[in-house]
Design an enzyme around this catalytic site. Sequence first.
Site, short mmCIF file in Angstrom:
data_model
loop_
_atom_site.label_atom_id
_atom_site.label_comp_id
_atom_site.label_asym_id
_atom_site.label_seq_id
_atom_site.Cartn_x
_atom_site.Cartn_y
_atom_site.Cartn_z
N LYS A 174 -7.35 -2.65 7.96
CA LYS A 174 -6.92 -1.95 6.74
C LYS A 174 -5.78 -0.95 6.94
CE LYS A 174 -8.74 -3.70 4.12
NZ LYS A 174 -8.59 -5.18 3.91
N HIS A 234 -7.11 -7.42 15.43
CA HIS A 234 -7.62 -6.07 15.24
C HIS A 234 -8.27 -5.57 16.54
CE1 HIS A 234 -6.81 -6.17 11.03
NE2 HIS A 234 -7.80 -6.96 10.68
N SER A 243 -10.13 2.68 2.53
CA SER A 243 -9.76 1.28 2.33
C SER A 243 -10.81 0.35 2.96
CB SER A 243 -8.38 1.03 2.94
OG SER A 243 -7.98 -0.30 2.74
S1 PPS Z 1 -6.79 -6.36 6.83
O1 PPS Z 1 -7.98 -6.93 6.12
O2 PPS Z 1 -7.22 -5.49 7.95
O3 PPS Z 1 -5.83 -7.37 7.24
O4 PPS Z 1 -6.12 -5.40 5.73
P1 PPS Z 1 -4.66 -4.76 5.85
O5 PPS Z 1 -3.67 -5.72 5.34
O6 PPS Z 1 -4.45 -4.19 7.21
O7 PPS Z 1 -4.77 -3.51 4.89
C1 PPS Z 1 -4.98 -3.61 3.50
C2 PPS Z 1 -4.47 -2.31 2.90
O8 PPS Z 1 -3.03 -2.34 2.90
C3 PPS Z 1 -2.58 -2.17 1.57
N1 PPS Z 1 -1.31 -2.87 1.33
C4 PPS Z 1 -0.19 -2.25 0.92
N2 PPS Z 1 0.07 -0.96 0.68
C5 PPS Z 1 1.32 -0.66 0.24
N3 PPS Z 1 2.29 -1.57 0.03
C6 PPS Z 1 2.07 -2.88 0.26
N4 PPS Z 1 3.03 -3.77 0.04
C7 PPS Z 1 0.78 -3.27 0.73
N5 PPS Z 1 0.20 -4.45 1.06
C8 PPS Z 1 -1.06 -4.19 1.41
C9 PPS Z 1 -3.73 -2.74 0.73
O9 PPS Z 1 -3.63 -2.39 -0.62
C10 PPS Z 1 -4.91 -2.13 1.45
O10 PPS Z 1 -4.99 -0.72 1.25
P2 PPS Z 1 -5.85 -0.02 0.08
O11 PPS Z 1 -5.77 1.45 0.37
O12 PPS Z 1 -7.25 -0.52 0.17
O13 PPS Z 1 -5.17 -0.35 -1.19
#
Ligand code: PPS
Length: 300
Positions: free
Chosen positions: A53, A114, A144
């Site tokens: 996340k 991860h 998150s």
């Molecule tokens: S995972 O399941 O570990 O692969 O998830 P991961 O992609 O690492 O993290 C998901 C969070 O990243 C946010 N996210 C973004 N934030 C800002 N801009 C963009 N473009 C973007 N893309 C993904 C996503 O919304 C999750 O965070 P939260 O706080 O839950 O919204």
Amino acid sequence: MEISFFNMMEIPPRTKLFDFHGILMANYFTDTWEKVQNFKARPDDILIATYPKAGTTWVSYILELLYFGQTAPDRLTSIPIHERVAFLEISDPTMDAGVDLAEKLPSPRLIKTHLPIQLVPKSFSEQNCKIVYVARNAKDNVVSYFHFDSMDVRQPEPGDWNSYLNRFMEGKVVFGSWYDHVNGWWKKKQTYSKLHYMFYEDMIENTEREIDKLCSFLGLSPSIEEKKQIRGEVQFDSMRKNDMLNYSSFPNMDFTISKFMRKGKVGDWKNHFTVAQNEEFDEDYKRKMKDPTLQFRTEI
Ligand code: PPS
């Protein structure tokens, strides 16, 4: 009522965590362990490493656009991201295991993990692969993760917010301690020059600047036009709407509970932490985060 794929599928019960080489893990990240450990990286592989996340999907998509946006754009609009970027340690009956998917990917292979640094297959550093690590401040990261564990119904039962927060502080979530993860990879950066350590908060503050830094690490020089296009495509709202990125077809996720692309903000923790939880968290944080060179921002 929103219909998700989830409503139509038979979902196995939530998993139980177990100790795995000193961190807590779920079986669908350890079932192919022998193959993971013996994974043969290629010199042009790019490893995207994160604590869950922290912005994995965001940075993965930027890398995909940089490498394939011009040469294979159809790939990005017709195949979901979990079939384009190999999730190294995953083994899931509904899809290829990460190690198997990696064998089918075009070069440069984008591989996400991860795993904490000590569990990453040696082959990546032996082959001198480029590694992009993305870190996110602990408070937004735990928020998150809590929402993700609530909606990904394979993940261990999250319980209520307060108990989840305590378990996160104790490292009792899948992939173990956030504190050890970000510190372990930070230390690796001191000795491994092909590691680019990025912060989610910097990406939010100035995506263009961070893409420029990433390009200079990768040795890429996209045109101004290309960079503008990438910048537009990787905005939260665009990614959220993009069915190839938002995991909307993923069988284990119940989107009526929460979205995968949920808020995409710095500071959402303020809507979750009570004053008492925040004080306790800060005290504990000070005890665990001793390296003054590794600093996170919880607001921008
Ligand atoms: S995972 O399941 O570990 O692969 O998830 P991961 O992609 O690492 O993290 C998901 C969070 O990243 C946010 N996210 C973004 N934030 C800002 N801009 C963009 N473009 C973007 N893309 C993904 C996503 O919304 C999750 O965070 P939260 O706080 O839950 O919204």
